[in-house]
Enzyme design. Structure first.
Site, short mmCIF file in Angstrom:
data_model
loop_
_atom_site.label_atom_id
_atom_site.label_comp_id
_atom_site.label_asym_id
_atom_site.label_seq_id
_atom_site.Cartn_x
_atom_site.Cartn_y
_atom_site.Cartn_z
N ARG A 140 5.23 -43.78 -13.68
CA ARG A 140 5.42 -42.40 -13.60
C ARG A 140 3.97 -41.67 -13.89
NH1 ARG A 140 10.84 -41.15 -16.96
NH2 ARG A 140 10.47 -39.11 -16.43
N VAL B 234 -1.73 -42.51 -11.71
CA VAL B 234 -2.19 -43.91 -10.85
C VAL B 234 -0.99 -44.62 -10.46
CG1 VAL B 234 -3.46 -46.06 -11.10
CG2 VAL B 234 -4.41 -44.02 -11.90
N GLY B 235 0.04 -44.88 -11.60
CA GLY B 235 1.09 -45.71 -11.21
C GLY B 235 2.16 -44.98 -10.09
N SER C 237 -11.75 -48.56 -16.27
CA SER C 237 -12.38 -47.22 -16.01
C SER C 237 -13.94 -47.27 -16.00
CB SER C 237 -11.93 -46.37 -17.33
OG SER C 237 -12.84 -45.22 -17.45
N SER C 238 -14.46 -46.36 -15.51
CA SER C 238 -15.96 -46.37 -15.40
C SER C 238 -16.56 -46.14 -16.79
CB SER C 238 -16.43 -45.23 -14.48
OG SER C 238 -16.08 -44.04 -14.71
N CYS C 239 -15.76 -45.92 -17.78
CA CYS C 239 -16.66 -45.63 -18.99
C CYS C 239 -16.88 -46.76 -19.69
CB CYS C 239 -15.64 -44.93 -19.78
SG CYS C 239 -13.95 -45.55 -20.46
N TYR D 156 -11.42 -46.82 -26.16
CA TYR D 156 -10.77 -46.93 -24.89
C TYR D 156 -11.70 -48.00 -24.17
CZ TYR D 156 -8.99 -45.79 -20.31
OH TYR D 156 -8.39 -45.83 -19.05
N LYS E 288 -10.79 -51.76 -22.52
CA LYS E 288 -10.82 -51.79 -20.98
C LYS E 288 -11.59 -53.12 -20.82
CE LYS E 288 -7.60 -49.21 -19.87
NZ LYS E 288 -6.32 -49.79 -19.21
N THR F 54 -13.25 -44.92 -10.88
CA THR F 54 -14.40 -43.37 -11.40
C THR F 54 -13.11 -42.66 -11.94
OG1 THR F 54 -15.95 -42.01 -10.98
CG2 THR F 54 -14.25 -42.54 -9.26
N ASN F 55 -13.68 -41.38 -12.15
CA ASN F 55 -12.76 -40.45 -12.61
C ASN F 55 -11.72 -39.87 -11.58
OD1 ASN F 55 -14.94 -40.33 -14.61
ND2 ASN F 55 -14.18 -38.36 -15.28
N LEU F 56 -10.44 -39.99 -11.71
CA LEU F 56 -9.44 -39.63 -10.89
C LEU F 56 -8.80 -38.26 -11.02
CD1 LEU F 56 -7.88 -43.27 -11.28
CD2 LEU F 56 -9.45 -42.40 -9.55
N HIS G 11 -8.43 -34.42 -18.30
CA HIS G 11 -9.74 -34.74 -18.03
C HIS G 11 -10.08 -33.38 -17.54
CE1 HIS G 11 -8.35 -38.92 -17.81
NE2 HIS G 11 -9.45 -39.19 -18.13
N TRP H 97 -16.47 -26.64 -21.14
CA TRP H 97 -16.99 -27.39 -22.36
C TRP H 97 -18.34 -28.02 -21.84
CZ3 TRP H 97 -12.01 -31.16 -23.66
CH2 TRP H 97 -11.26 -30.31 -24.10
N ASP I 41 -20.73 -33.13 -24.40
CA ASP I 41 -21.19 -33.55 -22.84
C ASP I 41 -20.54 -34.91 -22.57
OD1 ASP I 41 -24.13 -31.77 -22.40
OD2 ASP I 41 -22.02 -31.03 -21.77
O1 GFB Z 1 -13.15 -35.40 -18.01
P1 GFB Z 1 -13.82 -35.36 -19.34
O2 GFB Z 1 -12.75 -35.18 -20.25
O3 GFB Z 1 -14.04 -37.24 -19.55
O4 GFB Z 1 -15.26 -34.67 -19.32
P2 GFB Z 1 -15.12 -37.96 -19.26
C1 GFB Z 1 -16.00 -35.06 -18.34
C2 GFB Z 1 -17.13 -33.58 -18.57
O5 GFB Z 1 -16.58 -32.37 -18.39
C3 GFB Z 1 -17.58 -33.70 -20.04
C4 GFB Z 1 -16.84 -31.65 -19.44
O6 GFB Z 1 -18.96 -33.38 -20.05
C5 GFB Z 1 -16.74 -32.31 -20.60
O7 GFB Z 1 -17.44 -31.72 -21.77
N1 GFB Z 1 -15.52 -30.37 -19.46
C6 GFB Z 1 -15.99 -29.05 -19.32
C7 GFB Z 1 -14.54 -30.54 -19.66
N2 GFB Z 1 -14.98 -28.37 -19.43
C8 GFB Z 1 -13.76 -29.29 -19.73
C9 GFB Z 1 -12.42 -29.18 -20.07
O8 GFB Z 1 -11.91 -28.07 -20.15
N3 GFB Z 1 -11.96 -30.22 -20.14
C10 GFB Z 1 -12.29 -31.52 -20.28
N4 GFB Z 1 -11.55 -32.48 -20.69
N5 GFB Z 1 -13.62 -31.70 -19.99
C11 GFB Z 1 -13.49 -39.74 -19.64
C12 GFB Z 1 -13.05 -40.83 -20.76
O9 GFB Z 1 -14.85 -39.44 -19.88
O10 GFB Z 1 -13.67 -40.43 -18.30
C13 GFB Z 1 -11.82 -41.57 -20.50
O11 GFB Z 1 -12.98 -40.19 -21.99
C14 GFB Z 1 -12.01 -41.90 -18.96
O12 GFB Z 1 -11.80 -42.49 -21.27
C15 GFB Z 1 -12.25 -41.20 -17.99
O13 GFB Z 1 -13.01 -43.07 -18.86
C16 GFB Z 1 -12.53 -41.63 -16.67
O14 GFB Z 1 -15.35 -38.18 -17.73
O15 GFB Z 1 -16.39 -37.55 -20.13
#
Ligand code: GFB
Length: 314
Positions: free
Chosen positions: A13, A16-17, A108-110, A137, A141, A165-167, A180, A203, A270
């Site tokens: 649900r 990805v799934g 995940s790419s992290c 996390y 992984k 990567t980020n999805l 995200h 952010w 960041d």
């Molecule tokens: O997507 P995100 O939360 O995760 O943040 P990561 C990516 C970048 O977007 C960061 C900025 O530099 C955030 O500061 N950003 C700007 C925001 N505005 C926003 C906002 O309103 N919300 C969010 N969430 N970010 C994740 C890992 O890292 O990547 C997970 O925490 C996973 O574990 C995922 O690996 C693929 O890309 O930084």
């Protein structure tokens, strides 16, 4: 993978799934074993053992995980490591005990070191310290990757690992605290335009760069890997290009039609400066993504508008 195979999609649900389920249905598969987290708590060793004993799946897509953006990862650190280790340990071990033909584990790419050279090659794993905000996390992984490798080495299990990567895409998480960046920006710009807000808060500094893959492309890659990839090494899954958060915000602003200002709140983290993945091994298998970032965001925005009542209820 025979059309008559029994296929367990753990996490069907989630974003990805559900994309994997859509892809398999489109490919003519129909014997799915599906359980919501309310029906089966994958963190429970006993419940998972019972489930595998009863259902005996032939193939497993392990897409269930506790996931979230930078804020959720950084504040719910114990939940992220506990839940993900429990889920992985139970599903991988039971898949071994019940002789699952093949299992695909999603990471995940992290998992890569915070300051690893870019683009990230699979060989860079464990070559340096991880990004603090999502270390729990990432450790979970990495453990999943190593568990699949170890079960292949000791028991001959055909368990493979893919590092997306980020999805983004349908059924994404639009909760502004735990989501995200891409779904967060779609929601923020949409709501700001709807209520005529003068500015949207982004952010961080806007300078980090991120790579984004539409989840339907990921699902297609997972299908191709389940059919054609059986190497011990995990494999990167991405698009091979990235964009700064600032330019991403300007793109989402354009697509949503917002005309106000952007405000960068540098008191927010960041995270990793950049995590562009080297996808040459994926490309060598003959797989390339189809959905461009601009087209993907446009279709995701359309999906968001259609399902906003559901996506924004939390
Ligand atoms: O997507 P995100 O939360 O995760 O943040 P990561 C990516 C970048 O977007 C960061 C900025 O530099 C955030 O500061 N950003 C700007 C925001 N505005 C926003 C906002 O309103 N919300 C969010 N969430 N970010 C994740 C890992 O890292 O990547 C997970 O925490 C996973 O574990 C995922 O690996 C693929 O890309 O930084």
């Amino acid at each position: 993978m025979e059309k008559s195979a029994k296929i367990f999609i753990a996490g069907h649900r989630g974003m990805v799934g559900s994309a994997i389920l859509r892809k398999l249905e489109a490919e003519g598969y129909s014997r799915f074993i599906l359980r919501t987290s309310g029906e089966l708590d994958l963190r429970s060793q006993q419940d998972v053992a019972e489930f595998f004993k009863t259902e005996k799946p032939d193939y497993v897509f392990l897409a269930a995980a506790k996931v979230g953006g930078i804020w959720a990862n950084n504040t719910l650190r114990a939940e992220f490591i506990y839940d993900n280790l429990q889920i992985q340990n139970n599903v991988i071990h039971q898949s071994y005990l019940h002789k699952v033909t093949k299992l695909l584990f999603l990471g995940s790419s992290c998992i890569y070191p915070k300051l690893a050279p870019q683009p990230l090659k699979e060989d860079y794993l464990l070559n340096g310290p991880l990004e603090y905000t999502n270390e729990p996390y990432a450790i979970a992984k990495i453990a999943g990757i190593k568990m699949c490798e170890a079960y292949r080495a000791q028991y001959g299990c055909n368990f493979i690992s893919a590092m997306p990567t980020n999805l983004y895409g349908p059924n994404d998480n639009y909760n502004l605290k735990s989501s995200h960046v891409l779904p967060a920006l779609i929601r923020k710009f949409h709501e700001a335009r709807e209520s005529n807000r003068p500015r949207v808060e982004i952010w961080g500094t806007g300078s980090p760069k991120r790579e984004f893959m539409h989840v339907d492309d990921l699902a297609a890659a997972c299908f191709a890997l389940m059919l054609n990839y059986s190497e011990p090494r995990f494999i990167n899954v991405g698009v091979g290009e990235d964009i700064s958060i600032k330019d991403l915000a300007l793109l989402v602003k354009k697509i949503t039609g917002y005309t106000g200002e952007l405000y960068f709140d540098s008191s927010k983290p960041d995270g990793t400066p950049r995590k562009l993945m080297d996808v040459s091994r994926l490309h060598a298998l003959g797989f390339r993504h189809n959905i461009s970032l601009e087209a993907g965001i446009a279709s995701s925005y359309k999906d968001f508008i259609e399902k906003a009542a559901v996506y924004c209820r939390a």
